[in-house]
Design a protein around this motif. Structure first.
Motif: not given
Length: 218
Positions: A153-162, A199-213
Protein backbone atom coordinates in the motif's frame (compact mmCIF):
# COMPACT_ATOMS: atom_id res chain seq x y z
CA UNK A 1 -6.91 -12.92 5.83
CA UNK A 2 -6.31 -9.67 7.65
CA UNK A 3 -7.49 -9.11 11.22
CA UNK A 4 -9.55 -5.97 11.94
CA UNK A 5 -8.40 -3.63 14.66
CA UNK A 6 -10.44 -3.32 17.84
CA UNK A 7 -12.28 -0.03 17.78
CA UNK A 8 -11.80 0.73 21.46
CA UNK A 9 -9.65 3.25 23.36
CA UNK A 10 -6.20 1.86 24.13
CA UNK A 11 -6.77 2.10 27.90
CA UNK A 12 -9.82 -0.21 27.58
CA UNK A 13 -7.93 -2.94 25.76
CA UNK A 14 -6.54 -5.90 27.71
CA UNK A 15 -2.80 -5.77 28.29
CA UNK A 16 -0.85 -7.77 25.71
CA UNK A 17 2.48 -9.36 26.73
CA UNK A 18 5.52 -7.88 25.02
CA UNK A 19 7.16 -10.70 23.00
CA UNK A 20 10.47 -8.79 23.10
CA UNK A 21 10.50 -8.38 26.88
CA UNK A 22 13.58 -10.59 27.23
CA UNK A 23 15.23 -9.50 23.98
CA UNK A 24 18.80 -8.22 23.86
CA UNK A 25 19.01 -4.43 23.55
CA UNK A 26 21.66 -3.40 21.05
CA UNK A 27 24.21 -0.69 21.73
CA UNK A 28 26.88 0.85 19.51
CA UNK A 29 29.29 -2.01 20.29
CA UNK A 30 26.99 -5.03 20.00
CA UNK A 31 25.47 -3.56 16.85
CA UNK A 32 28.68 -4.51 15.06
CA UNK A 33 28.08 -8.15 15.91
CA UNK A 34 24.93 -8.40 13.78
CA UNK A 35 25.62 -5.92 10.98
CA UNK A 36 26.64 -8.64 8.54
CA UNK A 37 24.26 -10.62 6.26
CA UNK A 38 25.74 -14.07 6.93
CA UNK A 39 26.10 -13.46 10.66
CA UNK A 40 22.45 -12.47 10.79
CA UNK A 41 21.50 -15.74 9.06
CA UNK A 42 23.57 -17.71 11.57
CA UNK A 43 21.91 -15.89 14.46
CA UNK A 44 18.41 -16.43 13.06
CA UNK A 45 19.15 -20.13 12.60
CA UNK A 46 20.19 -20.48 16.24
CA UNK A 47 17.07 -18.59 17.30
CA UNK A 48 15.08 -21.58 16.05
CA UNK A 49 17.13 -24.30 17.77
CA UNK A 50 20.66 -25.03 19.05
CA UNK A 51 23.10 -26.34 16.45
CA UNK A 52 26.71 -27.32 15.93
CA UNK A 53 29.09 -25.38 13.71
CA UNK A 54 28.96 -28.22 11.20
CA UNK A 55 25.15 -28.10 11.08
CA UNK A 56 25.22 -24.31 10.63
CA UNK A 57 27.65 -24.63 7.73
CA UNK A 58 25.56 -27.32 6.03
CA UNK A 59 22.22 -25.55 6.44
CA UNK A 60 23.55 -22.22 5.19
CA UNK A 61 25.75 -23.67 2.46
CA UNK A 62 28.98 -22.09 3.72
CA UNK A 63 32.37 -23.48 4.67
CA UNK A 64 33.04 -24.77 8.17
CA UNK A 65 35.71 -22.10 8.58
CA UNK A 66 33.26 -19.33 7.72
CA UNK A 67 30.61 -20.73 10.04
CA UNK A 68 33.14 -21.02 12.89
CA UNK A 69 34.32 -17.45 12.41
CA UNK A 70 30.81 -15.98 12.55
CA UNK A 71 29.88 -18.17 15.52
CA UNK A 72 32.91 -16.84 17.41
CA UNK A 73 31.95 -13.28 16.52
CA UNK A 74 28.38 -13.79 17.74
CA UNK A 75 29.73 -15.28 20.97
CA UNK A 76 32.16 -12.39 21.45
CA UNK A 77 29.34 -9.85 21.15
CA UNK A 78 27.10 -11.79 23.53
CA UNK A 79 24.43 -13.05 21.12
CA UNK A 80 25.05 -16.78 21.47
CA UNK A 81 26.65 -19.13 23.99
CA UNK A 82 27.96 -22.64 24.04
CA UNK A 83 25.57 -25.25 25.44
CA UNK A 84 27.68 -27.75 27.44
CA UNK A 85 24.65 -29.96 28.10
CA UNK A 86 24.41 -30.74 24.39
CA UNK A 87 28.08 -30.65 23.51
CA UNK A 88 30.62 -33.44 23.56
CA UNK A 89 34.39 -33.60 23.54
CA UNK A 90 34.25 -33.54 19.74
CA UNK A 91 31.32 -31.19 19.04
CA UNK A 92 30.35 -27.79 20.39
CA UNK A 93 26.68 -26.85 20.36
CA UNK A 94 25.55 -23.24 20.22
CA UNK A 95 22.30 -21.58 21.21
CA UNK A 96 20.95 -18.04 21.08
CA UNK A 97 21.37 -16.21 24.38
CA UNK A 98 18.20 -14.06 24.12
CA UNK A 99 14.80 -14.00 22.46
CA UNK A 100 15.56 -11.68 19.55
CA UNK A 101 16.86 -8.15 19.85
CA UNK A 102 15.73 -4.55 19.98
CA UNK A 103 17.32 -1.78 17.92
CA UNK A 104 16.98 1.46 19.92
CA UNK A 105 16.16 4.39 17.66
CA UNK A 106 18.94 6.57 19.14
CA UNK A 107 21.48 4.33 17.37
CA UNK A 108 20.30 5.76 14.04
CA UNK A 109 21.96 8.98 15.19
CA UNK A 110 24.94 7.47 17.02
CA UNK A 111 25.89 4.78 14.49
CA UNK A 112 23.93 5.33 11.25
CA UNK A 113 26.30 3.28 9.07
CA UNK A 114 25.92 0.23 11.31
CA UNK A 115 22.13 0.51 11.66
CA UNK A 116 21.90 0.78 7.87
CA UNK A 117 24.09 -2.31 7.47
CA UNK A 118 21.97 -4.20 10.00
CA UNK A 119 18.72 -3.32 8.25
CA UNK A 120 20.23 -4.38 4.92
CA UNK A 121 21.09 -7.74 6.50
CA UNK A 122 17.53 -8.08 7.83
CA UNK A 123 16.01 -7.05 4.48
CA UNK A 124 18.17 -9.62 2.67
CA UNK A 125 16.82 -12.33 4.94
CA UNK A 126 13.25 -11.13 4.34
CA UNK A 127 13.78 -11.25 0.59
CA UNK A 128 15.19 -14.78 0.74
CA UNK A 129 12.36 -16.00 2.96
CA UNK A 130 9.66 -14.40 0.83
CA UNK A 131 11.19 -15.83 -2.34
CA UNK A 132 11.09 -19.32 -0.85
CA UNK A 133 7.46 -18.79 0.18
CA UNK A 134 6.47 -17.63 -3.31
CA UNK A 135 8.01 -20.79 -4.78
CA UNK A 136 5.72 -22.88 -2.55
CA UNK A 137 2.72 -20.53 -2.65
CA UNK A 138 0.49 -22.53 -5.01
CA UNK A 139 1.47 -25.86 -3.44
CA UNK A 140 0.21 -24.98 0.05
CA UNK A 141 -2.78 -27.05 1.23
CA UNK A 142 -6.28 -25.68 0.81
CA UNK A 143 -7.08 -23.11 3.47
CA UNK A 144 -3.46 -22.20 4.10
CA UNK A 145 -3.17 -21.30 0.43
CA UNK A 146 -5.97 -18.74 0.83
CA UNK A 147 -4.80 -17.51 4.25
CA UNK A 148 -1.37 -16.37 3.01
CA UNK A 149 -1.20 -12.95 1.42
CA UNK A 150 1.08 -10.31 -0.04
CA UNK A 151 0.03 -6.68 0.13
CA UNK A 152 1.59 -3.36 -0.80
CA UNK A 153 0.00 0.00 0.00
CA UNK A 154 1.05 3.57 -0.66
CA UNK A 155 -0.52 5.94 1.86
CA UNK A 156 -0.55 9.68 2.49
CA UNK A 157 -0.06 10.15 6.24
CA UNK A 158 0.94 12.80 8.72
CA UNK A 159 3.65 11.97 11.25
CA UNK A 160 0.99 11.42 13.91
CA UNK A 161 -0.96 9.06 11.64
CA UNK A 162 2.20 7.10 10.80
CA UNK A 163 2.99 6.72 14.50
CA UNK A 164 -0.59 5.56 15.17
CA UNK A 165 -0.38 3.02 12.34
CA UNK A 166 2.85 1.62 13.75
CA UNK A 167 1.38 1.32 17.25
CA UNK A 168 -1.77 -0.44 16.02
CA UNK A 169 0.15 -2.92 13.86
CA UNK A 170 2.56 -3.75 16.69
CA UNK A 171 -0.39 -4.28 19.03
CA UNK A 172 -2.00 -6.74 16.60
CA UNK A 173 1.28 -8.64 16.13
CA UNK A 174 1.84 -8.81 19.90
CA UNK A 175 -1.69 -10.10 20.46
CA UNK A 176 -1.35 -12.87 17.90
CA UNK A 177 2.10 -13.75 19.24
CA UNK A 178 0.59 -14.17 22.72
CA UNK A 179 -2.24 -16.32 21.37
CA UNK A 180 0.06 -18.58 19.35
CA UNK A 181 2.68 -21.13 20.38
CA UNK A 182 0.09 -23.04 22.37
CA UNK A 183 0.59 -26.39 20.64
CA UNK A 184 -2.90 -26.23 19.16
CA UNK A 185 -3.54 -28.94 16.54
CA UNK A 186 -3.00 -27.54 13.05
CA UNK A 187 -0.76 -24.71 14.29
CA UNK A 188 2.07 -23.77 11.91
CA UNK A 189 4.89 -21.26 12.00
CA UNK A 190 3.79 -18.15 10.10
CA UNK A 191 6.23 -15.40 9.13
CA UNK A 192 4.91 -11.83 9.06
CA UNK A 193 7.10 -9.18 7.46
CA UNK A 194 6.07 -5.52 7.74
CA UNK A 195 7.83 -2.32 6.79
CA UNK A 196 6.57 1.25 6.66
CA UNK A 197 8.74 4.17 5.61
CA UNK A 198 8.49 7.58 3.91
CA UNK A 199 9.02 7.48 0.18
CA UNK A 200 12.78 7.43 -0.49
CA UNK A 201 13.95 10.71 -1.96
CA UNK A 202 11.83 13.83 -2.24
CA UNK A 203 8.08 13.45 -2.59
CA UNK A 204 6.72 14.32 -6.03
CA UNK A 205 6.12 18.01 -6.55
CA UNK A 206 2.46 19.01 -6.19
CA UNK A 207 0.48 19.21 -9.40
CA UNK A 208 0.24 22.95 -9.79
CA UNK A 209 -2.16 22.60 -12.70
CA UNK A 210 -4.74 21.10 -10.36
CA UNK A 211 -4.85 24.24 -8.24
CA UNK A 212 -3.72 27.30 -10.20
CA UNK A 213 -4.39 29.64 -7.29
CA UNK A 214 -5.78 33.18 -7.57
CA UNK A 215 -5.42 34.89 -10.90
CA UNK A 216 -3.77 38.31 -11.23
CA UNK A 217 -6.25 41.15 -11.39
CA UNK A 218 -6.15 43.20 -14.57
Amino acid sequence: MSTPFEDRPAEDRPAVPDPFESAAVLDARSLRGLAHPLRMRVYQLLQKAPATGKAVAEKLGVSSASASYHLRQLEAYGFIREDPDLGTSRERWWRADADGFRLPEHLDTEAPELTTALRHAIAAGWSERLGAAVNQWSAQPEGWREAQFMSDRTLSLTLEQAQSLRAELVEVLNRHTAEGNAGTPGERTVHVQLAAFPQPGPDPAPDLAADPGPEDSP
